[in-house]
Design a protein around this motif. Sequence first.
Motif, mmCIF file in Angstrom:
data_model
loop_
_atom_site.group_PDB
_atom_site.id
_atom_site.type_symbol
_atom_site.label_atom_id
_atom_site.label_comp_id
_atom_site.label_asym_id
_atom_site.label_seq_id
_atom_site.Cartn_x
_atom_site.Cartn_y
_atom_site.Cartn_z
ATOM 1 N N LEU A 1 72.309 19.739 67.409
ATOM 2 C CA LEU A 1 73.266 18.631 67.376
ATOM 3 C C LEU A 1 73.572 18.215 68.811
ATOM 4 N N LYS A 2 73.419 16.958 69.105
ATOM 5 C CA LYS A 2 73.595 16.471 70.474
ATOM 6 C C LYS A 2 74.344 15.147 70.458
ATOM 7 N N THR A 3 75.329 15.045 71.327
ATOM 8 C CA THR A 3 76.109 13.813 71.436
ATOM 9 C C THR A 3 75.715 13.085 72.707
ATOM 10 N N GLN A 4 75.425 11.820 72.599
ATOM 11 C CA GLN A 4 75.097 10.968 73.738
ATOM 12 C C GLN A 4 75.747 9.610 73.510
ATOM 13 N N PRO A 5 75.833 8.771 74.537
ATOM 14 C CA PRO A 5 76.511 7.481 74.370
ATOM 15 C C PRO A 5 75.924 6.665 73.223
ATOM 16 N N GLY A 6 76.756 6.428 72.217
ATOM 17 C CA GLY A 6 76.376 5.589 71.101
ATOM 18 C C GLY A 6 75.666 6.283 69.959
ATOM 19 N N GLU A 7 75.253 7.552 70.134
ATOM 20 C CA GLU A 7 74.500 8.197 69.057
ATOM 21 C C GLU A 7 74.682 9.714 69.076
ATOM 22 N N VAL A 8 74.834 10.271 67.887
ATOM 23 C CA VAL A 8 74.775 11.721 67.680
ATOM 24 C C VAL A 8 73.465 11.998 66.953
ATOM 25 N N THR A 9 72.686 12.922 67.490
ATOM 26 C CA THR A 9 71.412 13.269 66.861
ATOM 27 C C THR A 9 71.429 14.732 66.444
ATOM 28 N N ALA A 10 70.616 15.053 65.454
ATOM 29 C CA ALA A 10 70.511 16.434 64.976
ATOM 30 C C ALA A 10 69.192 16.605 64.234
ATOM 31 N N ARG A 11 68.797 17.843 64.106
ATOM 32 C CA ARG A 11 67.656 18.204 63.270
ATOM 33 C C ARG A 11 68.201 18.944 62.058
ATOM 34 N N VAL A 12 67.691 18.584 60.867
ATOM 35 C CA VAL A 12 68.182 19.196 59.632
ATOM 36 C C VAL A 12 66.976 19.684 58.833
ATOM 37 N N ALA A 13 66.957 20.983 58.539
ATOM 38 C CA ALA A 13 65.885 21.556 57.716
ATOM 39 C C ALA A 13 66.109 21.168 56.267
ATOM 40 N N GLY A 14 65.037 20.706 55.619
ATOM 41 C CA GLY A 14 65.134 20.313 54.224
ATOM 42 C C GLY A 14 64.475 21.325 53.311
ATOM 43 N N SER A 15 64.239 20.916 52.083
ATOM 44 C CA SER A 15 63.611 21.815 51.116
ATOM 45 C C SER A 15 62.138 22.025 51.428
ATOM 46 N N ARG A 16 61.546 21.156 52.216
ATOM 47 C CA ARG A 16 60.167 21.331 52.634
ATOM 48 C C ARG A 16 60.114 22.136 53.918
ATOM 49 N N SER A 17 58.916 22.327 54.436
ATOM 50 C CA SER A 17 58.747 23.148 55.628
ATOM 51 C C SER A 17 59.014 22.374 56.911
ATOM 52 N N VAL A 18 59.349 21.114 56.806
ATOM 53 C CA VAL A 18 59.602 20.302 57.997
ATOM 54 C C VAL A 18 61.107 20.067 58.148
ATOM 55 N N SER A 19 61.520 19.734 59.364
ATOM 56 C CA SER A 19 62.913 19.347 59.609
ATOM 57 C C SER A 19 62.954 17.846 59.861
ATOM 58 N N TYR A 20 64.092 17.254 59.554
ATOM 59 C CA TYR A 20 64.234 15.801 59.658
ATOM 60 C C TYR A 20 65.179 15.463 60.815
ATOM 61 N N ARG A 21 64.865 14.342 61.444
ATOM 62 C CA ARG A 21 65.700 13.874 62.549
ATOM 63 C C ARG A 21 66.761 12.925 62.003
ATOM 64 N N VAL A 22 68.019 13.216 62.304
ATOM 65 C CA VAL A 22 69.161 12.404 61.857
ATOM 66 C C VAL A 22 69.789 11.730 63.068
ATOM 67 N N GLY A 23 70.124 10.471 62.928
ATOM 68 C CA GLY A 23 70.841 9.737 63.965
ATOM 69 C C GLY A 23 72.091 9.092 63.409
ATOM 70 N N LEU A 24 73.188 9.212 64.137
ATOM 71 C CA LEU A 24 74.470 8.608 63.752
ATOM 72 C C LEU A 24 74.869 7.680 64.893
ATOM 73 N N ILE A 25 74.739 6.383 64.686
ATOM 74 C CA ILE A 25 74.898 5.396 65.758
ATOM 75 C C ILE A 25 76.221 4.649 65.582
ATOM 76 N N THR A 26 76.951 4.483 66.686
ATOM 77 C CA THR A 26 78.212 3.750 66.660
ATOM 78 C C THR A 26 78.251 2.742 67.787
ATOM 79 N N ALA A 27 79.100 1.735 67.658
ATOM 80 C CA ALA A 27 79.221 0.686 68.679
ATOM 81 C C ALA A 27 79.923 1.228 69.919
ATOM 82 N N LEU A 28 79.565 0.686 71.079
ATOM 83 C CA LEU A 28 80.125 1.142 72.352
ATOM 84 C C LEU A 28 81.128 0.125 72.900
#
Length: 271
Positions: A44-71
């Motif tokens: 989980l990482k916070t940067q200007p305008g976006e929080v990003t994270a990696r989330v493991a799913g039911s498969r063997s891969v992890s997914y990239r999540v982005g949470l974007i907000t106005a600055l």
Amino acid sequence: MTGDQAGPGAWAARRLREVLERDGDPDRVRRGRVYAEQGAVSRLKTQPGEVTARVAGSRSVSYRVGLITALPGAEEWQTLARALGSQPVFRAALLAGGFPPELERVFEVVGLRLLPGGLGDVVVSCSCPDWGDPCKHAAAALFVLARTLESDPLLLVEWLGRPRRELLADVRRAARSPAESADAAAALAEPEAPGVAEPDPSGGGPAGFWRAPHLPDPPRLDGAPPAVAIAGPPPAADDPDPADPGGDDPAELLAPLYQRLVRPGGPDARE
């Protein structure tokens, strides 16, 4: 964290969870909470305008999540810093590592949004094939972000694009600028209640009462009788019997009552 161990940002974390649970799909939100509790969220990482994270799913891969907000813009941040610097309680709390919930109101007054009012205020993205808004992976990232805010609420400021050290430095600088702080304090102050005119001491007593200007006539309604006018001075103090003026003039009828009201001690005073 709960009870006495609640961190300074517990209220902000609760608000973010409430937004997610109110606006998100119930099933996806429930599964996202399970993912968060099972430790599926990482990096989980916070940067200007976006929080990003990696989330493991039911498969063997992890997914990239982005949470974007106005600055917000630089001018808005400076206005906020001046407002916070002019308020000793907020300034002291921030510089001591606190984050009182009243800060949200300060943000609102200067035109900034500290927390999303709804999921519509956040652009949510995920590399998974689920088109849910949010999907369970994004919901998991939001739950972990909320949990992180409990102990580190200034992440909200960094998400909005302002490094915490810069904001705190601006608040200190604003506190040392009396003119700017006074302007910001005036902008945040509640409007004063309208004052009540003091009575004119020269017009006191029964005689002054009867010299007061007449009130305007009330509006006339069709078919209504004309208003009764009260006019004329009270009877003289040496009248034979002021309690029985012997006429129907309203001024004369009211004069004894007024004399009792203005007598020292009021109507209950002993003779």
